[in-house]
Design an enzyme around this catalytic site. Sequence first.
Site, PDB file in Angstrom:
ATOM      1  NE  ARG A  30      82.678  58.578  67.596  1.00  0.00           N
ATOM      2  CZ  ARG A  30      82.333  57.477  68.277  1.00  0.00           C
ATOM      3  NH1 ARG A  30      81.066  57.092  68.355  1.00  0.00           N
ATOM      4  NH2 ARG A  30      83.256  56.755  68.900  1.00  0.00           N
ATOM      5  NE  ARG A 124      78.285  49.392  79.366  1.00  0.00           N
ATOM      6  CZ  ARG A 124      78.027  49.758  78.117  1.00  0.00           C
ATOM      7  NH1 ARG A 124      76.803  50.164  77.785  1.00  0.00           N
ATOM      8  NH2 ARG A 124      78.968  49.711  77.211  1.00  0.00           N
ATOM      9  CG  ASP A 321      79.081  46.858  69.788  1.00  0.00           C
ATOM     10  OD1 ASP A 321      79.659  46.594  70.865  1.00  0.00           O
ATOM     11  OD2 ASP A 321      78.905  48.021  69.371  1.00  0.00           O
ATOM     12  CE  LYS A 348      81.759  46.342  74.351  1.00  0.00           C
ATOM     13  NZ  LYS A 348      82.345  47.636  74.015  1.00  0.00           N
ATOM     14  NE  ARG A 394      75.042  46.219  69.546  1.00  0.00           N
ATOM     15  CZ  ARG A 394      74.542  47.011  68.588  1.00  0.00           C
ATOM     16  NH1 ARG A 394      73.768  46.514  67.649  1.00  0.00           N
ATOM     17  NH2 ARG A 394      74.809  48.307  68.558  1.00  0.00           N
TER      18      ARG A 394
HETATM   19  O1  LIG Z   1      82.749  54.534  70.246  1.00  0.00           O
HETATM   20  C1  LIG Z   1      81.692  53.952  69.984  1.00  0.00           C
HETATM   21  O2  LIG Z   1      80.766  54.469  69.333  1.00  0.00           O
HETATM   22  C2  LIG Z   1      81.543  52.552  70.465  1.00  0.00           C
HETATM   23  C3  LIG Z   1      82.645  51.850  70.891  1.00  0.00           C
HETATM   24  C4  LIG Z   1      82.596  50.459  71.374  1.00  0.00           C
HETATM   25  O3  LIG Z   1      82.805  50.465  72.771  1.00  0.00           O
HETATM   26  P1  LIG Z   1      84.273  50.473  73.442  1.00  0.00           P
HETATM   27  O4  LIG Z   1      84.912  51.754  73.170  1.00  0.00           O
HETATM   28  O5  LIG Z   1      84.000  50.289  74.920  1.00  0.00           O
HETATM   29  O6  LIG Z   1      84.997  49.304  72.853  1.00  0.00           O
HETATM   30  C5  LIG Z   1      81.273  49.786  71.048  1.00  0.00           C
HETATM   31  O7  LIG Z   1      81.135  48.603  71.797  1.00  0.00           O
HETATM   32  C6  LIG Z   1      80.085  50.682  71.287  1.00  0.00           C
HETATM   33  O8  LIG Z   1      78.891  50.061  70.933  1.00  0.00           O
HETATM   34  C7  LIG Z   1      80.198  51.943  70.449  1.00  0.00           C
HETATM   35  C1  LIG Z   2      77.933  48.366  73.504  1.00  0.00           C
HETATM   36  C2  LIG Z   2      76.990  49.050  72.854  1.00  0.00           C
HETATM   37  O1  LIG Z   2      76.667  50.369  73.068  1.00  0.00           O
HETATM   38  P1  LIG Z   2      77.044  51.370  74.248  1.00  0.00           P
HETATM   39  O2  LIG Z   2      78.411  51.017  74.752  1.00  0.00           O
HETATM   40  O3  LIG Z   2      76.955  52.715  73.632  1.00  0.00           O
HETATM   41  O4  LIG Z   2      75.988  51.204  75.303  1.00  0.00           O
HETATM   42  C3  LIG Z   2      76.219  48.410  71.763  1.00  0.00           C
HETATM   43  O5  LIG Z   2      75.422  49.114  71.128  1.00  0.00           O
HETATM   44  O6  LIG Z   2      76.350  47.192  71.501  1.00  0.00           O
END
Ligand SMILES: O=C(O)C1=C[C@@H](OP(=O)(O)O)[C@@H](O)[C@H](O)C1
Ligand SMILES: C=C(OP(=O)(O)O)C(=O)O
Length: 437
Positions: A30, A124, A321, A348, A394
């Site tokens: 961000r 994805r 996560d 993910k 992860r």
């Molecule tokens: O907004 C973010 O920085 C994130 C949101 C999450 O995903 P989702 O928005 O798909 O739940 C998380 O799993 C990801 O690692 C980071």
């Molecule tokens: C889901 C993850 O990241 P992203 O969605 O940004 O690939 C993560 O870091 O576990």
Amino acid sequence: MTAFSTLSSQRGATLKGHVRAPGDKSISHRSLILGGMATGVTEVEGLLEGDDILATARAVEAFGAKVERLGDGCWRIEGQGGFRSPATTIDCGNAGTGVRLLMGAAAGYDLSVVLDGDASLRKRPMKRVTGPLAQMGARFDWISVEDRLPLALQGGRLSGIHYVQAVASAQVKSALLLAGLNAFGDTVVVEPEKSRDHTERMLSAFGARIEVVEEGRGWRIRLAGGQKLTGTVVAVPGDPSSAAFPLAAALVVPGSEVTVEGVMLNPLRTGLFDTWMDMGADLTFSNRRLSGGEDVADITARHSSLKGIVVPEDRAASMIDEYPILAATAAFAEGPTVMRGIGEMRVKESDRIALMVAGLRACGVQVEEEAEGFIVAGGPVRGGATVETAHDHRIAMSHLVLGLNADQPVSVQDPEMIATSFPGFVELMRGLGASVG
Ligand SMILES: O=C(O)C1=C[C@@H](OP(=O)(O)O)[C@@H](O)[C@H](O)C1
Ligand SMILES: C=C(OP(=O)(O)O)C(=O)O
């Protein structure tokens, strides 16, 4: 990428020491994106220099911002008050957060871009973001397969949207808010559960007006269109999702005591720590302070006799996560740990339920798989397997922690992916005394 390289861990010395958590990945993405959209200079300290973030830095530069690395974790972004069409395809690497937030940001400007990612990101779903952005007026073309990268985006002339999310997703919420900045009228996002609120907090820090009110168990967020961002200073706190790995290692290796310094304690990110404490983990939080607008503390974990529990489903968003590393620690607990309401894990970097089930079973752990969850039976862990990670950082780190107290070593495939979120993981773990190599 070396397709066949592996990394192994095994039982050895106790783990002792103090380490710093790497910068938070969500806030790092961000910082770069908001800094690139803003007018003026954004100075970032503590930026995570993982591969996901470096891909976002290159993307923001391609959209027209000046991005400079001044030193370790110190970056300067000079935004031009908007994005312009990049000369080439934007490769977001492995990062779902990177591509989805960039899509939202770019959709607000009169530009065209092709967005792509690595083999994992290409699997994805993207419609969760392109669907509502298209309702706002952005145009998308799937280049090879519907709902998947690569895609072409034509942005500009958006109208605000009132969007009620079916599943709480900070990535979807953030994409819509970033697009809403440059739309006509208000953008309203309603979440069924609270998801991480870094975008809302950071939009305020960059000078945007945003209204957040509680609604049911989630939030209703309203952002007026036509708002400009102004560059600012961002201090990135330590990532709780990364701190989880050395802390987990201390919990499962007898005699260990590890402190991870500077870990962000935003309540929408700390579900794992609450869950571990419910399981009987010896965790202490000290030196609580504010850093970059977030609560931060040093967390000490000592080896603990964990007990299996039923993880409350309403915690899922605050630890989505962290289920892979929770599952690795649950494998050493007394009694089963029940994890449900986590269907999002399947979309993910990999299908994380399927891969944790397969990896744990290969290491002799009894696991039951469900459509939207899994149950890990506790007990001694045999190990002695090479685990498939499907390029998921992860999954790799979780099994390496598992190997630290398994009867036989545990190996993981594609270990280079660990650098997407935790560069220096192996060195840091070795510094604590872990046998990883
Ligand atoms: O907004 C973010 O920085 C994130 C949101 C999450 O995903 P989702 O928005 O798909 O739940 C998380 O799993 C990801 O690692 C980071
Ligand atoms: C889901 C993850 O990241 P992203 O969605 O940004 O690939 C993560 O870091 O576990």
